[in-house]
Design a protein around this motif. Sequence first.
Motif, PDB file in Angstrom:
ATOM      1  N   GLU A  58      44.668  41.974  30.561  1.00 56.56           N
ATOM      2  CA  GLU A  58      45.415  40.716  30.497  1.00 56.56           C
ATOM      3  C   GLU A  58      46.913  40.982  30.362  1.00 56.56           C
ATOM      4  OE1 GLU A  58      44.294  36.843  28.207  1.00 56.56           O
ATOM      5  OE2 GLU A  58      45.690  37.951  26.911  1.00 56.56           O
ATOM      6  N   TRP A  59      47.679  40.288  31.190  1.00 56.92           N
ATOM      7  CA  TRP A  59      49.147  40.254  31.104  1.00 56.92           C
ATOM      8  C   TRP A  59      49.517  38.835  30.649  1.00 56.92           C
ATOM      9  CZ3 TRP A  59      53.504  43.305  32.841  1.00 56.92           C
ATOM     10  CH2 TRP A  59      54.710  42.585  32.961  1.00 56.92           C
ATOM     11  N   ARG A  60      50.171  38.730  29.496  1.00 59.78           N
ATOM     12  CA  ARG A  60      50.474  37.406  28.936  1.00 59.78           C
ATOM     13  C   ARG A  60      51.954  37.328  28.604  1.00 59.78           C
ATOM     14  NH1 ARG A  60      47.671  33.270  26.662  1.00 59.78           N
ATOM     15  NH2 ARG A  60      45.708  34.413  26.852  1.00 59.78           N
ATOM     16  N   GLU A  61      52.649  36.326  29.194  1.00 58.65           N
ATOM     17  CA  GLU A  61      54.064  36.086  28.930  1.00 58.65           C
ATOM     18  C   GLU A  61      54.208  34.883  27.986  1.00 58.65           C
ATOM     19  OE1 GLU A  61      56.488  35.814  32.403  1.00 58.65           O
ATOM     20  OE2 GLU A  61      55.268  37.278  33.528  1.00 58.65           O
ATOM     21  N   SER A  62      55.264  34.953  27.135  1.00 58.43           N
ATOM     22  CA  SER A  62      55.551  33.829  26.218  1.00 58.43           C
ATOM     23  C   SER A  62      57.038  33.833  25.885  1.00 58.43           C
ATOM     24  CB  SER A  62      54.712  33.965  24.937  1.00 58.43           C
ATOM     25  OG  SER A  62      55.034  35.175  24.269  1.00 58.43           O
ATOM     26  N   HIS A 121      47.325  32.441  35.942  1.00 61.26           N
ATOM     27  CA  HIS A 121      47.451  31.107  35.329  1.00 61.26           C
ATOM     28  C   HIS A 121      48.933  30.826  35.062  1.00 61.26           C
ATOM     29  CE1 HIS A 121      43.113  31.019  34.770  1.00 61.26           C
ATOM     30  NE2 HIS A 121      43.190  32.249  34.237  1.00 61.26           N
ATOM     31  N   ARG A 150      50.860  28.846  33.268  1.00 63.37           N
ATOM     32  CA  ARG A 150      50.941  27.923  32.133  1.00 63.37           C
ATOM     33  C   ARG A 150      52.402  27.628  31.813  1.00 63.37           C
ATOM     34  NH1 ARG A 150      46.382  30.796  28.255  1.00 63.37           N
ATOM     35  NH2 ARG A 150      44.613  30.533  29.715  1.00 63.37           N
ATOM     36  N   VAL A 154      50.009  34.019  32.792  1.00 66.41           N
ATOM     37  CA  VAL A 154      48.916  34.853  32.293  1.00 66.41           C
ATOM     38  C   VAL A 154      48.168  35.408  33.505  1.00 66.41           C
ATOM     39  CG1 VAL A 154      46.779  34.955  30.991  1.00 66.41           C
ATOM     40  CG2 VAL A 154      48.683  33.555  30.160  1.00 66.41           C
ATOM     41  N   CYS A 155      48.064  36.735  33.562  1.00 65.47           N
ATOM     42  CA  CYS A 155      47.275  37.413  34.617  1.00 65.47           C
ATOM     43  C   CYS A 155      46.076  38.032  33.921  1.00 65.47           C
ATOM     44  CB  CYS A 155      48.110  38.476  35.325  1.00 65.47           C
ATOM     45  SG  CYS A 155      47.176  39.420  36.542  1.00 65.47           S
ATOM     46  N   ALA A 156      44.901  37.558  34.207  1.00 65.92           N
ATOM     47  CA  ALA A 156      43.686  38.041  33.545  1.00 65.92           C
ATOM     48  C   ALA A 156      42.729  38.611  34.595  1.00 65.92           C
ATOM     49  CB  ALA A 156      43.023  36.913  32.764  1.00 65.92           C
TER      50      ALA A 156
END
Length: 798
Positions: A745-749, A782, A784, A789-791
């Motif tokens: 998972e790649w998650r940005e915030s 995704h 968002r 988000v890259c899952a």
Amino acid sequence: MILTQDHRLVSLQAENEDLRLRLSRAESELGAARRESREHDRDRKPIRRAMRGSEDVYRMIVESAVDYAIIATDLDGTITTWNEAAEEILGWSELQIVGRPIETIFTPGDVQNGIHLKEMRLSLTDGQARDQRWHMKANGSRFFASSEMMPLYDDDDEAVGYIKILRDRTREILAEKELKTSRERLQLALDASAIVGTFDWDVESDIIWADIRFASVFGLPPETAEIGASLEAFVEGIHPDDRERVTEKIRSACETGEPFIEEYRTIDADGRLRWIFCRGRCFLDENKKPVRFPGAIVDITAEKERTLRQAGLLRLGDDLLKEMEPNEYAMNALRILGETLDVSRVGYASVSRDGRTATIVNEWTADDVEALRGDFDLEKFGEEFRFALGGGLVTINDMATDTRTAAHAERFAEISVRSLVNITVIERGELKMIFYVHDDRPRPWSSDDIAFIREILSRAWTYTRRRRAELALVETETRLRLAHEAAEIGTFDYDIVNGKLIWDARCRAMFGIFGGENVTYDDTFVNGVHPEDRERVTAAVDATLDPNKAADYDIVYRTVGLEDGVVRHVQAKGQTLIENGKTVRFVGAVRDITEEKLAEERQSLLTRELQHRVKNTLAMVTAIANQTIRRATNTEDGLEAFTGRIAALSKAHDILVETSWTSAPIAEVVERTLVIHHPGRAERLVWSGPQIMLTARQALALSLALHELATNATKYGALSNEDGKVEIRWTLKSRRPDGQGMSFEWRESGGPPVKEPERRGFGSRLIKQSLAAEFGGELELHYRPDGLVCAMDATLGD
């Protein structure tokens, strides 16, 4: 003193002869008178009684002799007496043989030549006839015997027959013949193989006995090998640079009893440097004291010379890449040539238009050798030598004995030349240049020497005459591979006449035979050769055995172990012996070169694999370039995107190279790919997860996808401001039928608000297609509002 039976026979014969002489003297001294007659009778009776007693004892010995066949005949050679030993040795009983002629026990050839008659005549004239020859037995077989024939006399000293005494010596003769044959076979095998000589050191008396070849290698005269010499005398023949090392190894072998295996240099009887491989072992007594140290040496000079020549060519090729000045390159070539051949002088000279004067242009000399300078009048060295220069190649092993130079040998001696090689350049029929190699010792120049000289000079000449335009051709010339070690050698001996094949243990091992059973040409050798090589090998053997062809037997083939089934590669060399126009023996040596063949196959496999990798990489680069440039809004953006993707691909390649393209750790792939996006953002770009090994294709796909995600985050996402953050996590999941499960998972915030793009670019397609294809799973992007988000739910495989 205890007498043997043959000594007792001789003693009784002497006693019998003495009695006969006494009787003769008594009879000649008696008169015709009665008194004298009575006295004469009184004298003769004890003598005759003694003779009869002696003959009784003699008969007892004849009948009791068990090792000697004793045969008596009449004057015509008809057998009259036959003892038990004769029956045992020859096979006829006394009933069967008595009354038959003595020629019955002689061979047909001896009977035809009248040997039995000659023995009878000689025994009458000389008192005895001794002989050693083959005789016949009752069953038709033959045995070898030493014999003696003597005449038999009656009371009146008249010959009445003969007595023949034989002793069976067949076993002794066959043993001697077998020993001689064994020695001959060993010598032939040694001559055919690479073994130079053998030695045997009596440690206690410090005497080394060796063959002539061994002594010659160490610079000692032949008589030294025969009478023996101390260890120190042989050590003096070892090259000074190797002497201390070899001496220490000998001392250690004498203390431990371990095998002595060394390579070192010697100076032979002709003053030439030789490389040898020595193998031996010191035997210790019960007190661990060295007693005996036998061994053998193998001449590996040719292999070492080939190694040195290849090293010289490699050095010359390396110099080619250094872009030296032509003169510097030529000097280096001369130095390499001189040092490799261990000669005194190498150089080249230009020749005047009239062909009379040679001017030194460039030269290398060994230490303490005076260099040649200036002009030289070629006529001073003889018309025959000057004429020979026009042939292109002149080789002289000894100036003092060669007919072309003997008359002017002193001229050559003045410039320290005892042997030479001259290679000349002829243009339009005129002598232009002389390349020379000089040695201050007599030296036989081999074809390999000439080839190496030509190769070195050709390269140097090409460089100086044709400049850099032709250096590429020189660079691509074939380089010789380093010669393999002194492999262990096996020997074979094929007796063509008797069809007997003999292999030693090493030869047997190369055919997968580890017992002592007999071997044959058809059932063992031919069947042991690999089926695909069998026809070629048998044809080579047939050509070698044909006395009209006299072909060289030097062949490489495969064997299939008859007991273990192992495939081996074998190099075999041999020679034949021809007698009266027929091949009678075929001997030689074999060497296991399996490792060399396997190395060649591995190199070929590596080359093919490398070609495959390069083609795949180029295809990938081409695809990235096409897609990037085609979808770029302008040249600058396209070039920047392409450069970044190639950099990511390069980082992944670095990891794969370090692991020989087998696998790559996922954490290292992530770190190296994101390093260009990392500066100043250590706390904003983080990752974590267990240690997982990726395949080469998975590592490349993940590296490209991470680069696209990081580039997008830097331009538009969480890394485009000062507050955003990217977290990367991966975990192992439960095992699936097709392999180990994994989630990534790649998650940005914290970045700008995210909107799903209206159009998907090449980067998005690259992420989804490459990861999904190589990981065999599902990938979702995704968009968002709080961050991309890259899952990926993937399967790693096994």
